[in-house]
Motif scaffolding. Structure first.
Motif, PDB file in Angstrom:
ATOM      1  N   ALA A 140     -31.433   1.607  89.057  1.00  0.00           N
ATOM      2  CA  ALA A 140     -30.998   2.739  89.870  1.00  0.00           C
ATOM      3  C   ALA A 140     -29.480   2.811  89.972  1.00  0.00           C
ATOM      4  N   SER A 141     -28.786   1.771  89.525  1.00  0.00           N
ATOM      5  CA  SER A 141     -27.319   1.793  89.469  1.00  0.00           C
ATOM      6  C   SER A 141     -26.843   2.322  88.123  1.00  0.00           C
ATOM      7  N   VAL A 172     -38.519   1.677  93.917  1.00  0.00           N
ATOM      8  CA  VAL A 172     -37.132   1.490  94.370  1.00  0.00           C
ATOM      9  C   VAL A 172     -36.228   2.563  93.772  1.00  0.00           C
ATOM     10  N   TYR A 173     -36.410   2.824  92.487  1.00  0.00           N
ATOM     11  CA  TYR A 173     -35.614   3.844  91.794  1.00  0.00           C
ATOM     12  C   TYR A 173     -35.794   5.209  92.461  1.00  0.00           C
ATOM     13  N   LEU A 194     -27.005  -7.144  89.980  1.00  0.00           N
ATOM     14  CA  LEU A 194     -28.371  -7.025  90.479  1.00  0.00           C
ATOM     15  C   LEU A 194     -29.380  -7.518  89.446  1.00  0.00           C
ATOM     16  N   ARG A 225     -33.304  -1.810  91.612  1.00  0.00           N
ATOM     17  CA  ARG A 225     -31.968  -1.482  92.120  1.00  0.00           C
ATOM     18  C   ARG A 225     -30.942  -1.508  90.990  1.00  0.00           C
ATOM     19  N   SER A 226     -31.102  -2.449  90.063  1.00  0.00           N
ATOM     20  CA  SER A 226     -30.202  -2.513  88.917  1.00  0.00           C
ATOM     21  C   SER A 226     -30.309  -1.246  88.078  1.00  0.00           C
ATOM     22  N   THR A 230     -34.178   5.518  95.932  1.00  0.00           N
ATOM     23  CA  THR A 230     -32.716   5.590  95.896  1.00  0.00           C
ATOM     24  C   THR A 230     -32.222   7.028  95.915  1.00  0.00           C
ATOM     25  N   PHE A 288     -35.059  -6.017  92.691  1.00  0.00           N
ATOM     26  CA  PHE A 288     -33.701  -6.058  92.155  1.00  0.00           C
ATOM     27  C   PHE A 288     -33.610  -5.408  90.776  1.00  0.00           C
ATOM     28  N   ALA A 337     -27.580   4.637  92.826  1.00  0.00           N
ATOM     29  CA  ALA A 337     -27.468   3.434  93.656  1.00  0.00           C
ATOM     30  C   ALA A 337     -26.041   2.888  93.715  1.00  0.00           C
TER      31      ALA A 337
END
Length: 331
Positions: free
Chosen positions: A172-173, A215-216, A140, A169-170, A219, A166, A63
């Motif tokens: 996934a970063s 979400v993960y 995030l 997404r966090s 991505t 979120f 991400a």
């Protein structure tokens, strides 16, 4: 409406934070005009992504590199293009902390002070000005907590579910997002009571497992799944990537000159020089990974008071902050 909160005042505080932090983070963000520290790995990965190639940096989820790739697509393969995404995310993280603390302390003023302190933390500022992954995961995560606490304290389930987006997404970063979700689990217990984990089992699982996992997984579509004609092959490759990622993180034993034991982290006994440069004769420029001692050291002094209020006075806010601190210490 909660005490010390007013829509117009909120706007004023947000504009003040933007006026303070945006010049700090965007001023000459294109300098240095060469890759800094681990930018070498993440910018090169983002370049591959812009060419619709697979992500070569398998050590971290994609991400953050996707965000950097968006900056390169928008502004070109240059220092500004590399760093516009982390700089923007740094701004969003400051605003996320404002709204988080606004809800937590029921005070816009306290939220503003907390966000202001983050704005002047050197380590956060440095990571907001270079194309590395930490600022994406942290910012995030802050936004996720802002939604979660609003949902828990105001009985608004939709905000709780949005926090799951979120948190996903966090993570996934960078996988440090998992530690934020651990703190979020404790937040459910602290603010809703231990029985809520059973009574609200569906909400907890959706927020901390199902939504973040979806979400993960999504991505990886632009960096992995589109490269396989078969969904089965793509998913098998994704499983293998997760195994490699986790095994690498769990078995990493290599040493480097900047390694330090965990107990020294809060006192910043060892700092990391991210960059050394000599732009012209007699001038040296450097970037250090160093927190702001004027913020960190007083915070350490307050920590015992927070622990006392959490354990002795049963203060929910202090207990949440203590569990958040503990769960994210090794981030």
């Amino acid at each position: 409406m909660q005490r010390d909160q007013h829509p117009r005042r909120t706007i004023h505080y947000v504009l003040a934070l933007l006026a303070i932090f945006c010049p700090l983070v965007f001023y000459r963000v294109w300098q240095p005009n060469s890759l800094v520290f681990d930018e070498f790995y993440y910018v090169n990965a983002a370049r591959n992504i812009t060419l619709y190639l697979k992500d070569p940096n398998w050590l971290h989820p994609p991400a953050g590199k996707l965000f950097i790739a968006l900056g390169i697509k928008a502004l070109g393969d240059n220092p500004l293009g590399w760093r516009v995404a982390p700089a923007t995310m740094g701004v969003l993280g400051v605003l996320g902390l404002f709204f988080l603390c606004r809800t937590l302390f029921k005070s816009e003023y306290r939220g503003f002070i907390a966000a202001l302190l983050l704005s002047f933390d050197c380590l956060y500022l440095v990571h907001s000005r270079i194309a590395m992954l930490d600022v994406f995961a942290i910012s995030l995560g802050l936004i996720a907590f802002a939604f979660l606490l609003k949902g828990l304290t105001e009985e608004k389930r939709r905000y709780i579910y949005v926090s799951g987006l979120f948190f996903g997404r966090s993570t996934a970063s960078k996988l440090i997002g998992l530690f934020y979700m651990l703190a979020a689990f404790f937040a459910f217990i602290i603010f809703k009571g231990p029985r809520y984990v059973v009574r609200g089992f569906k909400t907890v699982v959706l927020t901390l497992v199902a939504i973040p996992l979806a979400v993960y997984l999504l991505t990886y579509i632009p960096v992995l799944f589109i490269h396989y004609p078969s969904l089965v092959d793509a998913f098998s490759e994704w499983i293998g990537a997760q195994e490699d990622l986790l095994i690498y993180g769990a078995t990493l034993t290599g040493k480097h000159p900047y390694a330090s034991p965990p107990w020294t982290w809060p006192i910043m006994a060892v700092t990391i020089p991210y960059y050394w440069g000599f732009p012209r004769e007699g001038v040296v420029s450097c970037i250090y990974g160093l927190g702001n001692p004027a913020i960190w050291f007083p915070s350490l002094a307050v920590l015992p008071v927070m622990v006392y209020e959490a354990l002795r006075e049963k203060d929910k806010v202090s207990l949440f902050l203590f569990t958040w601190f503990c769960s994210s210490y090794f981030v």
